[in-house]
Structures are given as structure tokens and as C-alpha cells.
Design a protein around this motif. Sequence first.
Motif, PDB file in Angstrom:
ATOM      1  N   ALA A  12       0.880  -1.312   0.074  1.00 39.37           N
ATOM      2  CA  ALA A  12      -0.116  -0.066  -0.091  1.00 39.37           C
ATOM      3  C   ALA A  12       0.857   1.100  -0.096  1.00 39.37           C
ATOM      4  O   ALA A  12       0.543   2.233  -0.533  1.00 39.37           O
ATOM      5  N   ALA A  13       1.900   1.268   0.775  1.00 36.37           N
ATOM      6  CA  ALA A  13       2.923   2.295   0.786  1.00 36.37           C
ATOM      7  C   ALA A  13       3.247   2.671  -0.471  1.00 36.37           C
ATOM      8  O   ALA A  13       3.629   3.514  -0.913  1.00 36.37           O
ATOM      9  N   GLY A  14       3.789   1.558  -1.158  1.00 32.39           N
ATOM     10  CA  GLY A  14       4.234   1.623  -2.619  1.00 32.39           C
ATOM     11  C   GLY A  14       3.385   2.089  -3.491  1.00 32.39           C
ATOM     12  O   GLY A  14       3.691   3.064  -4.479  1.00 32.39           O
ATOM     13  N   ALA A  15       2.147   1.685  -3.583  1.00 33.69           N
ATOM     14  CA  ALA A  15       0.956   2.113  -4.386  1.00 33.69           C
ATOM     15  C   ALA A  15       0.758   3.670  -4.051  1.00 33.69           C
ATOM     16  O   ALA A  15       0.743   4.652  -5.271  1.00 33.69           O
ATOM     17  N   ALA A  16       1.119   4.312  -2.854  1.00 34.90           N
ATOM     18  CA  ALA A  16       0.748   5.397  -2.326  1.00 34.90           C
ATOM     19  C   ALA A  16       1.621   6.495  -3.211  1.00 34.90           C
ATOM     20  O   ALA A  16       1.443   7.514  -3.538  1.00 34.90           O
ATOM     21  N   TYR A  17       2.764   5.916  -3.459  1.00 33.53           N
ATOM     22  CA  TYR A  17       4.081   6.617  -3.952  1.00 33.53           C
ATOM     23  C   TYR A  17       4.117   6.298  -5.504  1.00 33.53           C
ATOM     24  O   TYR A  17       5.183   6.425  -6.021  1.00 33.53           O
ATOM     25  N   ALA A  18       3.086   5.499  -6.082  1.00 35.06           N
ATOM     26  CA  ALA A  18       3.303   4.933  -7.582  1.00 35.06           C
ATOM     27  C   ALA A  18       4.004   6.049  -8.618  1.00 35.06           C
ATOM     28  O   ALA A  18       4.637   5.695  -9.184  1.00 35.06           O
ATOM     29  N   GLN A  19       3.406   7.222  -8.612  1.00 36.44           N
ATOM     30  CA  GLN A  19       4.044   8.137  -9.332  1.00 36.44           C
ATOM     31  C   GLN A  19       5.367   8.910  -9.018  1.00 36.44           C
ATOM     32  O   GLN A  19       6.113   9.569  -9.670  1.00 36.44           O
ATOM     33  N   ASP A  20       5.880   8.488  -7.653  1.00 35.20           N
ATOM     34  CA  ASP A  20       7.060   9.089  -7.486  1.00 35.20           C
ATOM     35  C   ASP A  20       8.144   8.081  -7.272  1.00 35.20           C
ATOM     36  O   ASP A  20       7.886   6.836  -7.493  1.00 35.20           O
ATOM     37  N   GLN A  21       9.484   8.530  -7.151  1.00 35.07           N
ATOM     38  CA  GLN A  21      10.527   7.501  -7.005  1.00 35.07           C
ATOM     39  C   GLN A  21      10.710   7.114  -5.353  1.00 35.07           C
ATOM     40  O   GLN A  21      11.253   7.987  -4.728  1.00 35.07           O
ATOM     41  N   THR A  22      10.113   5.851  -5.085  1.00 37.14           N
ATOM     42  CA  THR A  22      10.082   5.421  -3.656  1.00 37.14           C
ATOM     43  C   THR A  22      10.758   4.251  -3.760  1.00 37.14           C
ATOM     44  O   THR A  22      10.429   3.117  -4.179  1.00 37.14           O
ATOM     45  N   LEU A  23      11.910   4.281  -2.819  1.00 39.57           N
ATOM     46  CA  LEU A  23      12.649   2.969  -2.529  1.00 39.57           C
ATOM     47  C   LEU A  23      12.224   2.313  -1.348  1.00 39.57           C
ATOM     48  O   LEU A  23      12.292   3.163  -0.203  1.00 39.57           O
ATOM     49  N   TRP A  58      21.771  20.861  -0.557  1.00 38.44           N
ATOM     50  CA  TRP A  58      22.770  21.633  -1.030  1.00 38.44           C
ATOM     51  C   TRP A  58      23.769  20.875  -2.080  1.00 38.44           C
ATOM     52  O   TRP A  58      24.511  21.600  -2.926  1.00 38.44           O
ATOM     53  N   LYS A  59      23.549  19.874  -2.299  1.00 37.50           N
ATOM     54  CA  LYS A  59      24.317  19.066  -3.570  1.00 37.50           C
ATOM     55  C   LYS A  59      23.295  19.000  -4.902  1.00 37.50           C
ATOM     56  O   LYS A  59      21.969  18.561  -4.635  1.00 37.50           O
ATOM     57  N   ASP A  60      23.947  19.512  -5.855  1.00 34.83           N
ATOM     58  CA  ASP A  60      23.047  19.459  -7.041  1.00 34.83           C
ATOM     59  C   ASP A  60      22.423  18.294  -7.600  1.00 34.83           C
ATOM     60  O   ASP A  60      23.496  17.120  -7.311  1.00 34.83           O
ATOM     61  N   ASN A  61      21.375  17.886  -7.784  1.00 37.39           N
ATOM     62  CA  ASN A  61      20.745  16.634  -8.386  1.00 37.39           C
ATOM     63  C   ASN A  61      20.570  15.579  -7.451  1.00 37.39           C
ATOM     64  O   ASN A  61      20.842  14.270  -8.037  1.00 37.39           O
ATOM     65  N   GLU A  62      20.826  15.982  -5.948  1.00 36.73           N
ATOM     66  CA  GLU A  62      20.525  14.809  -5.174  1.00 36.73           C
ATOM     67  C   GLU A  62      19.719  15.086  -4.196  1.00 36.73           C
ATOM     68  O   GLU A  62      19.570  16.388  -3.797  1.00 36.73           O
ATOM     69  N   PRO A  63      19.229  14.350  -3.581  1.00 32.28           N
ATOM     70  CA  PRO A  63      18.741  12.841  -3.876  1.00 32.28           C
ATOM     71  C   PRO A  63      18.007  12.620  -5.203  1.00 32.28           C
ATOM     72  O   PRO A  63      17.302  13.656  -5.514  1.00 32.28           O
ATOM     73  N   LYS A  64      18.019  11.464  -5.599  1.00 32.44           N
ATOM     74  CA  LYS A  64      17.330  11.399  -7.003  1.00 32.44           C
ATOM     75  C   LYS A  64      16.011  10.628  -6.438  1.00 32.44           C
ATOM     76  O   LYS A  64      14.890  10.738  -7.226  1.00 32.44           O
ATOM     77  N   LEU A  65      16.030  10.221  -5.173  1.00 26.30           N
ATOM     78  CA  LEU A  65      14.728   9.420  -4.857  1.00 26.30           C
ATOM     79  C   LEU A  65      13.607  10.503  -4.336  1.00 26.30           C
ATOM     80  O   LEU A  65      14.172  11.529  -3.769  1.00 26.30           O
ATOM     81  N   ASP A  66      12.522  10.373  -4.557  1.00 21.91           N
ATOM     82  CA  ASP A  66      11.308  11.375  -3.699  1.00 21.91           C
ATOM     83  C   ASP A  66      11.084  10.706  -2.279  1.00 21.91           C
ATOM     84  O   ASP A  66      11.018  11.562  -1.424  1.00 21.91           O
ATOM     85  N   ASN A  67      11.068   9.409  -2.014  1.00 22.91           N
ATOM     86  CA  ASN A  67      10.790   9.062  -0.845  1.00 22.91           C
ATOM     87  C   ASN A  67      11.540   7.660  -0.548  1.00 22.91           C
ATOM     88  O   ASN A  67      11.987   7.173  -1.607  1.00 22.91           O
ATOM     89  N   LEU A  68      12.090   7.831   0.711  1.00 25.58           N
ATOM     90  CA  LEU A  68      12.712   6.360   1.090  1.00 25.58           C
ATOM     91  C   LEU A  68      12.144   5.815   2.523  1.00 25.58           C
ATOM     92  O   LEU A  68      11.620   6.529   3.278  1.00 25.58           O
ATOM     93  N   VAL A  69      11.953   4.452   2.157  1.00 28.04           N
ATOM     94  CA  VAL A  69      11.254   3.845   3.390  1.00 28.04           C
ATOM     95  C   VAL A  69      12.215   2.854   3.981  1.00 28.04           C
ATOM     96  O   VAL A  69      12.849   1.755   3.062  1.00 28.04           O
ATOM     97  N   PHE A  70      12.447   2.618   5.145  1.00 30.96           N
ATOM     98  CA  PHE A  70      13.115   1.587   5.727  1.00 30.96           C
ATOM     99  C   PHE A  70      12.014   0.562   6.378  1.00 30.96           C
ATOM    100  O   PHE A  70      11.443   1.047   7.316  1.00 30.96           O
ATOM    101  N   ALA A  71      11.836  -0.678   5.907  1.00 30.11           N
ATOM    102  CA  ALA A  71      11.242  -1.687   6.452  1.00 30.11           C
ATOM    103  C   ALA A  71      11.918  -2.729   7.314  1.00 30.11           C
ATOM    104  O   ALA A  71      12.803  -3.346   6.495  1.00 30.11           O
TER     105      ALA A  71
END
Length: 525
Positions: free
Chosen positions: A16-27, A220-233
Motif C-alpha cells: 500500500a505504501a508503494g502504491a501511494a507513491y506510485a508516481q514517485d521514486q520511492t525506494l 545543497w548537492k546538485d541533483n541529489e537525492p534522486k529518490l522522492d521517498n525512502l522507506v526503511f522496512a
Amino acid sequence: MKFRHTLAVSALALCAAGAAYAQDQTLVYCSEGSPEGFDPALYTAGTTFDASSHTVYNQLVEFETGTTNTVPGLAESYEVSEDGTQVTFKLRPGVQFHSNDLFTPTREMNADDVIYSFERQEGDGSWEYYNSMSMPDLIDSVEKVDDLTVRFNLTRAEAPFIANMAMDFASIVSKEYADAMAEAGTPEMINQRPIGTGPFVFEDYQTDAVIRYSKNQNYWKDNEPKLDNLVFAITPDASVRLQRLQAGECHVMPYPNPADIEAIRANTDLELLDQEGLNVGYLAYNTTQEPFDDPQVRKALNMAIDKQAILDVIFAGQGEAAKNPIPPTMWSYNDAVEDDPYDPEAARQMLEEAGVEDLSMKIWAMPVQRPYNPNARRMAELIQEDFSEIGVDVEIVSYEWGEYLERSSAVDRDGAVLLGWTGDNGDPDNFLAVLLGCDGVGGANRAQWCNEEFDQLVQEAKTLSDQSERAKLYEEAQVVFKEQAPWATIAHSTTFMPVRSEVEGYIVHPLGGHLFDTVTLNPDG
């Protein structure tokens, strides 16, 4: 962003968490354990650093991902005085701290935050890493030259000082946030609701289940991070982690069971990354307690351990026997040192000569998997069997990971503790001084071993600038270590990281951390 206690996180919840972020880069990262907290200066465990300093914070200098080379971080540059006792950092302008529903910063990161980050660790003994590295004796003062310039005044030259500034305990925290929380009567929020300058913003922690982060939009770093969301399961069982990885419920997992390596290699949906680990696994005796205060007793016990059986059963051939407290890939490794032979009969005789009969002891087994010990409970059982052959009765004990680390550091701890270390800065000092030096007693030095000859060698070595001269002293220190045997050195291991094929840009870090700054997901991967 409320803290909730929960016993587990279901596969359905993760989907469900993955689906919620379906349009985003979520790892989704299936981590092996729960963090002790989110203030990295208070802890020494890699599990905690992954969830705090590697996501939320930055340091003055950083390790280039995939190497032990230091590169600019929150400091754009630094200068070291000719005598090595002054190090001046020029801070990066325009760096913003995160905000949350408790706090919104009114200024950018500056010298006040750097000074606070280190001066707060000059207090009580809670700062285990800072104390174990002899920082209270090394740092005389931290001086504000101007808003973007900080000078560290040292009591002596310190060869690994710059590398030390890239370590997790040296993460820069917000003085303004700390002051606001102290005024509100909730100083613990620094450890529970962290505010940093790092690539990811802490959002929520469901205890022992899930940690959620979002992209730092002002990083402050250009083009980082590339992910929109990060989840620790949080998934302590390696078999369950692998099932979730195969099912697509997570993208990256650490520490697979060695027995599963070949099956992972054969799975076309997965990629198996690996690197020779900068680590060591060991059994630390409490050298302040009888009869473990006698080197002859410790050597006898070491000779009773069948390391080859441990390598075969626990590491499935993916490791090598350790004889020194530093890994063979590290400079100054003394290959001339001879390991204790596996000789149960000689071990029994040595115990008799030492006057030890009917010995009963405890062996502490970690509740989590680490690269240097994939299955501590089973390893403890094998050592239990080995010790029974020489008439030593063993009780195996364990605790929750945070409690295990806290209780095992106590000077009056009983028995011997299974633990290990992955280097934090690529310098031998990070193993020899931190884990075995006198300043680490009651903290990272789980053997509670303070040997004057050994300590003088490692303390002198860190003051020298010539690496070859430092290496000679470290080689001598390894000889003293082997003679005195505060540990049974068990193994060094290869680090394996299975990732799904859609993961791009993940690099296995030699210092053991799991970093996601440059990672992206390619659905066509």
C-alpha cells in the motif's frame, strides 16, 4: 508525524505504501534491525547510522561513496597548520537545515552549529564514540573565526583527524533546534525527531516496523537525492527479507543468509553486489573478571574454538579466519602474526595449569545479523560445543539489539560477548584504538582491556604523519594483542548486497554504510 508502537509491518502495508507513491521514486530498503535512536553521536552501531547519519545528516568532510577517500562536505575546504595542531574549516554557504512540525529554522547552517555539535560531546560518558576515540583529550577548543569559518585547536597532531571528521559521530546538528527543544522542555526530540542538513528529511518512525523519509528539496548537492521517498522496512529475519525482495516489496536488502547466495545469483530479477568487507568478527572476554583476567585462560579458550567449522556452517565458505583485530585488506596488517592453533587437548591442559576447573561462563549472542556475523546464535552454539569438549559449561544469552549494545559495554559484564566491527574511516586507529584502547573501556572496548604497552603504541601511532612509521607501531600492537588475547578473533567476511534489477546507482560502501543519495529506480530495469 506521530510515533506509534507496532509489532510488525505486513506485506500488504508495504504494498500500500508503494502504491501511494506510485508516481514517485520511492525506494523500500528492508533493513535488518531497529535504530537505537536518531542522534548518531550517541551510538556506534551501523544499523543506527544507516537510519540517521547516512540519511538525515552531513559531516564537515565525507567519504566518497565506494571509497575511503575524504571529499568536501559541509566544509568546502580546510587548512592544517604546520605543526598539525590547528585545523581550520571553511564552511559551505547557503546550507539549510530541515524543518518539521516542531521547528522551522530561521537561519542557514553556520559555525555555531559546528561548535555545538562537538562541544555537547564534551559532557558525560554518554558519548561512547567520542570518548573511545580520545576526543576529549585531543580537542582543546573549537573556535568561531567567523560565521563560515571554524578552527579546531588540538592538543597534539592527529594523523587520522580529517578522516575522523567524516565519521558518523561528527554529524552536524542544529544548535537552533537544540535550543528550541531545550526551551520547550523536550531535549529528547533531537534523538527522536532528527533535524539535519542531509539528503533525506525524517518523516515518521513506527517503532520496530517502518521509518519514512522524504526528499530534501533544498539539499545543497546538485541533483541529489534522486529518490522522492525512502522507506526503511525493518525486517530482522534474513529469509523474510529475501522473500520481500523477491516479491518486489522492497528493493534492497542487507546481509542475506550465506546459504542463499547462489539462489540469489540465479534469480534474473535480482542483482548480487559484493565487496570484500573491511570488518572483523570476534568474541570479547571481560578481562577484568576472573578467570578471564588471565591471558593463559583466554589463550586456552581461543585454542578450543574450531574456526573452520564456524566458517563452513555460519559463513558457508564466504569468509576467512581472522587472526588479527584488523582485516587483511587494511594497511599495517601484520601477516607475520601466527594464529592460535585449534588444539582442544592443549587447551584443556592450559586451563589445568592455570588452576581453572569446572568453569561456567556466559556467551552473549547478537540478536541481529551483521556482515561479520550472519548468525550469532548459531555461532554461539558452535562455540558452546567446542568449550564443552574442554570441560567449560556455557550459557547463551541475548537481548534486544539496543539493550545488547548498552549492557555489553558495562565494565562488570559477565562472560564473553560476540560482536564485531566494520571500519568507519579506513584507518587502523579506528579498530585498534577505538575497540582495544584504554579510553574505550566501558564503551566500545567490550573486552574492558587496558594494556599499557598496547595503548602506548596506538596512541603514539596516531601522532605521526608518516604512514610507514605508523604501520610499524600498529604491527607491534598486533603482536601484543595476540599475546594477550583479549578476543578470540573469529572471521572476516565478504559483504553481499542483493538489489532488484530496477535499482540503479547503488554502490556497496567499503565502510559498511547503506547510502541512497545517488540511487534511482528504473521500472524497465
